[in-house]
Design an enzyme around this catalytic site. Structure first.
Site, PDB file in Angstrom:
ATOM      1  CG  ASN A   9      -1.838   1.227   1.263  1.00 55.26           C
ATOM      2  OD1 ASN A   9      -1.755   2.171   0.494  1.00 55.26           O
ATOM      3  ND2 ASN A   9      -2.289   1.177   2.448  1.00 55.26           N
ATOM      4  CE  LYS A  11       0.085   3.309   4.919  1.00 59.47           C
ATOM      5  NZ  LYS A  11      -0.091   3.108   6.350  1.00 59.47           N
ATOM      6  CG  HIS A  94      -5.780   1.956   5.366  1.00 59.50           C
ATOM      7  ND1 HIS A  94      -5.356   3.025   6.050  1.00 59.50           N
ATOM      8  CD2 HIS A  94      -4.947   1.054   5.038  1.00 59.50           C
ATOM      9  CE1 HIS A  94      -4.031   2.558   6.617  1.00 59.50           C
ATOM     10  NE2 HIS A  94      -3.732   1.517   5.758  1.00 59.50           N
ATOM     11  CD  GLU A  96      -2.905   5.877   6.705  1.00 59.17           C
ATOM     12  OE1 GLU A  96      -2.781   5.690   5.364  1.00 59.17           O
ATOM     13  OE2 GLU A  96      -1.926   5.047   7.186  1.00 59.17           O
ATOM     14  CD  GLU A 166      -3.363  -2.309   7.263  1.00 64.39           C
ATOM     15  OE1 GLU A 166      -2.384  -2.605   6.713  1.00 64.39           O
ATOM     16  OE2 GLU A 166      -3.941  -1.273   7.118  1.00 64.39           O
ATOM     17  N   GLY A 172       2.622   2.352  10.698  1.00 61.55           N
ATOM     18  CA  GLY A 172       3.586   3.352  10.738  1.00 61.55           C
ATOM     19  C   GLY A 172       4.542   3.685  11.981  1.00 61.55           C
ATOM     20  CB  SER A 211       5.149  -1.687  11.969  1.00 66.65           C
ATOM     21  OG  SER A 211       4.955  -0.508  12.132  1.00 66.65           O
TER      22      SER A 211
END
Ligand code: 13P
Length: 248
Positions: A9, A11, A94, A96, A166, A172, A211
């Site tokens: 991904n 991003k 996701h 985010e 996730e 991250g 991560s």
């Protein structure tokens, strides 16, 4: 036996020049990779990625889509537009998107359905925040996120989808879930699907994301219910991404 799927991904990263180098690096090093491999890229680069990867062993996709088929939705991108660029996958829900763009479980379920209606394979992201984990409600949150999609599309829809667990606190941050923590939630997801349809559950590919790096990938991917990875930061480096793919 479920095949492993390792997906990058990207991003909101990349440029025409950077992508060119990254994709060339991936193609050059893919020879000894047994896992299925995909990259999910920003919309403007789909044409570039299609031209570069068509006929290769790497599939591609997008990171979001509109729940609507067409019309007055300025700035949005529909599922059929993604099909125009031969996408296989699209990420939906996701964390985010859920956190920064207020996507509810219901909106995510609509996006999942829109993707499947157009023949795309949705990668449905689920996962709890640190607060939710510490509050002991991880399974309640992940179950709710999964149930919203099952209520909208039916459990059989998961036969043509991928789920990505996730944990938000691991994205991250460099703070990976331990293999045991990840396996426990993956087993929970599979058991919940199994309670509705054992065949779908047995075949369901459940990726871990958060991560994942070359140093921790083999142990995570060695867990019985972890069938691949959804890789953020490490997917921007061909060497690191390929090392994770080889661990799969
Ligand atoms: P990182 O691998 O950078 O933690 O990102 C994970 C992720 O969000 C993939 O969708």
């Amino acid at each position: 036996m479920r095949r492993k799927l390792v997906a990058g991904n990207w991003k909101m990263n990349g440029s025409l020049a950077e992508n060119e180098a990254l994709l060339a690096g991936l193609q050059a090093g893919l020879g000894d990779v047994k896992a299925d491999v995909a990259v999910c890229v920003p919309f403007p680069y789909l044409a570039q990625v299609q031209a570069r990867l068509a006929g290769s062993a790497i599939a591609w996709g997008a990171q979001n889509l509109s729940p609507h088929a067409r019309g007055a939705y300025t700035g949005e991108v529909s599922a059929s537009m993604l099909r125009d660029f031969a996408c296989t996958y699209v990420i939906v829900g996701h964390s985010e998107r859920r956190a920064l763009y207020a996507e509810s479980d219901a909106v995510v379920a609509e996006k999942f359905a829109a993707a499947q209606d157009a023949g795309l394979t949705p990668i449905l992201c689920v996962g709890e925040t640190l607060e939710e984990r510490e509050g002991g409600v991880t399974e309640r949150v992940v179950g709710r996120q999964l149930d919203a999609v099952i209520a909208r599309s039916g459990v059989e829809a998961l036969a043509k989808a991928v789920v990505a667990y996730e944990p938000v606190w691991a994205i991250g941050t460099g703070k990976t879930a331990t293999p045991g923590q990840a396996q426990a939630v993956h087993a929970f997801i599979r058991a919940r699907v199994r309670s509705l349809d054992a065949d779908v559950a047995a075949k369901l590919v459940i990726q871990y994301g958060g991560s994942m790096k070359p140093g921790n990938a083999a142990e995570l991917l060695g867990q019985p219910d972890i069938d691949g990875g959804l890789i953020g930061g490490a997917s921007l480096d061909a060497g690191e991404f390929l090392a994770i793919c080889r661990a799969g």
